[in-house]
Design a protein around this motif. Structure first.
Motif, short mmCIF file in Angstrom:
data_model
loop_
_atom_site.label_atom_id
_atom_site.label_comp_id
_atom_site.label_asym_id
_atom_site.label_seq_id
_atom_site.Cartn_x
_atom_site.Cartn_y
_atom_site.Cartn_z
N ASP A 97 0.82 -1.23 0.00
CA ASP A 97 0.00 0.00 0.00
C ASP A 97 0.85 1.27 0.00
O ASP A 97 0.34 2.37 0.11
CB ASP A 97 -0.97 0.01 1.18
CG ASP A 97 -0.27 0.05 2.53
OD1 ASP A 97 0.97 0.18 2.58
OD2 ASP A 97 -0.98 -0.05 3.55
N GLY A 98 2.19 1.13 -0.11
CA GLY A 98 3.07 2.28 -0.18
C GLY A 98 3.66 2.72 1.15
O GLY A 98 4.58 3.53 1.18
N ARG A 99 3.15 2.20 2.26
CA ARG A 99 3.71 2.58 3.57
C ARG A 99 5.13 2.03 3.70
O ARG A 99 5.45 0.98 3.17
CB ARG A 99 2.86 2.03 4.71
CG ARG A 99 1.56 2.79 4.88
CD ARG A 99 0.82 2.31 6.10
NE ARG A 99 0.29 0.97 5.80
CZ ARG A 99 -0.43 0.27 6.64
NH1 ARG A 99 -0.72 0.74 7.84
NH2 ARG A 99 -0.89 -0.92 6.30
N LEU A 100 5.95 2.76 4.46
CA LEU A 100 7.32 2.34 4.73
C LEU A 100 7.43 1.92 6.18
O LEU A 100 6.91 2.59 7.07
CB LEU A 100 8.30 3.48 4.47
CG LEU A 100 8.49 3.87 3.00
CD1 LEU A 100 9.41 5.08 2.91
CD2 LEU A 100 9.04 2.72 2.19
N VAL A 101 8.13 0.82 6.42
CA VAL A 101 8.38 0.30 7.75
C VAL A 101 9.89 0.18 7.89
O VAL A 101 10.55 -0.43 7.04
CB VAL A 101 7.72 -1.09 7.92
CG1 VAL A 101 8.12 -1.72 9.23
CG2 VAL A 101 6.21 -1.00 7.78
N MET A 102 10.45 0.77 8.93
CA MET A 102 11.89 0.69 9.14
C MET A 102 12.27 -0.73 9.58
O MET A 102 11.60 -1.33 10.44
CB MET A 102 12.34 1.70 10.17
CG MET A 102 12.09 3.16 9.75
SD MET A 102 12.84 3.61 8.17
CE MET A 102 14.58 3.54 8.59
N VAL A 103 13.34 -1.27 9.02
CA VAL A 103 13.81 -2.61 9.38
C VAL A 103 14.17 -2.66 10.86
O VAL A 103 13.95 -3.67 11.52
CB VAL A 103 14.99 -3.02 8.47
CG1 VAL A 103 15.63 -4.31 8.96
CG2 VAL A 103 14.51 -3.18 7.03
N THR A 104 14.67 -1.57 11.40
CA THR A 104 15.05 -1.54 12.83
C THR A 104 13.86 -1.71 13.75
O THR A 104 14.03 -2.01 14.93
CB THR A 104 15.77 -0.23 13.20
OG1 THR A 104 14.91 0.86 12.88
CG2 THR A 104 17.08 -0.11 12.48
N SER A 105 12.64 -1.52 13.23
CA SER A 105 11.45 -1.66 14.09
C SER A 105 10.82 -3.05 13.99
O SER A 105 9.87 -3.35 14.71
CB SER A 105 10.41 -0.59 13.76
OG SER A 105 9.83 -0.84 12.49
N LEU A 106 11.33 -3.92 13.11
CA LEU A 106 10.76 -5.26 12.96
C LEU A 106 10.90 -6.05 14.26
O LEU A 106 11.94 -6.01 14.91
CB LEU A 106 11.45 -6.04 11.85
CG LEU A 106 11.19 -5.59 10.42
CD1 LEU A 106 12.05 -6.41 9.46
CD2 LEU A 106 9.73 -5.69 10.07
N VAL A 107 9.85 -6.75 14.60
CA VAL A 107 9.91 -7.67 15.75
C VAL A 107 10.89 -8.77 15.40
O VAL A 107 10.91 -9.27 14.27
CB VAL A 107 8.50 -8.24 16.05
CG1 VAL A 107 8.56 -9.37 17.05
CG2 VAL A 107 7.58 -7.13 16.54
N GLU A 108 11.71 -9.15 16.36
CA GLU A 108 12.70 -10.20 16.13
C GLU A 108 12.02 -11.55 15.87
O GLU A 108 10.96 -11.83 16.42
CB GLU A 108 13.61 -10.33 17.34
CG GLU A 108 14.50 -9.12 17.54
CD GLU A 108 15.38 -9.27 18.75
OE1 GLU A 108 16.24 -10.17 18.74
OE2 GLU A 108 15.18 -8.51 19.71
N GLY A 109 12.66 -12.36 15.04
CA GLY A 109 12.19 -13.72 14.81
C GLY A 109 11.25 -13.89 13.64
O GLY A 109 10.77 -14.99 13.39
N GLN A 110 10.98 -12.81 12.88
CA GLN A 110 10.10 -12.95 11.71
C GLN A 110 10.87 -13.57 10.55
O GLN A 110 12.00 -13.20 10.27
CB GLN A 110 9.56 -11.58 11.29
CG GLN A 110 8.63 -11.00 12.34
CD GLN A 110 8.07 -9.69 11.90
OE1 GLN A 110 7.07 -9.66 11.19
NE2 GLN A 110 8.71 -8.62 12.30
N CYS A 111 10.24 -14.54 9.90
CA CYS A 111 10.88 -15.26 8.80
C CYS A 111 10.43 -14.69 7.46
O CYS A 111 9.25 -14.38 7.27
CB CYS A 111 10.53 -16.74 8.87
SG CYS A 111 11.15 -17.53 10.36
#
Length: 142
Positions: A97-111
């Motif tokens: 949808d065009g939104r940006l999510v910073m990699v540093t905010s990803l919850v740990e352990g996502q595959c």
């Protein structure tokens, strides 16, 4: 690419089919991706790389005070943002949808799986090398 804060972490470039895990690197101030079973090696993802997550993408917010934010998206394209600012995190995921999510905010352990790499720019006198394509089979709903 690997974010500036991962420069002191051993790294390897992402390849099509790689299985990645979001992780926090103990020797860095950021999160990123590592290969399954290799939490000490950062996997550097080039801008334009497409990733498929095993579940909806989930991010921390509120420094642990608020519940995680879950996005209804399982695919994303890797981007870099704020390249004119040398000491901020640049690695981001662009959602459908065009939104940006910073990699540093990803919850740990996502595959996630690397679906496709960006095309390599052509050298003078050569045609551009197309990125490897992973076939997707969709069932039409009638």
């Amino acid at each position: 690419m690997c974010d500036y804060s991962l420069h002191n972490v051993m790294s390897t470039p992402a390849k099509v089919g790689d299985e990645l895990v979001s992780t926090r690197f103990p020797q860095a101030s950021t999160r990123g991706f590592c290969a399954v079973g290799r939490p000490d090696v950062a996997v550097c993802v080039m801008p334009g790389t497409e990733l498929a997550f095993a579940a909806d993408i989930e991010c921390d917010r509120g420094m642990g005070l608020l519940p995680n934010r879950r996005y209804r998206a399982r695919v994303a394209r890797f981007r870099q943002v704020d390249l004119d600012k040398p000491y901020v995190h640049h690695d981001a995921l662009e959602l459908p949808d065009g939104r940006l999510v910073m990699v540093t905010s990803l919850v740990e352990g996502q595959c996630a799986t690397v679906l496709q790499l960006p095309a390599e720019p052509a050298r003078e006198g050569e045609a551009a090398t197309p990125a490897p394509v992973v076939e997707h089979h969709y069932r039409e709903i009638v």
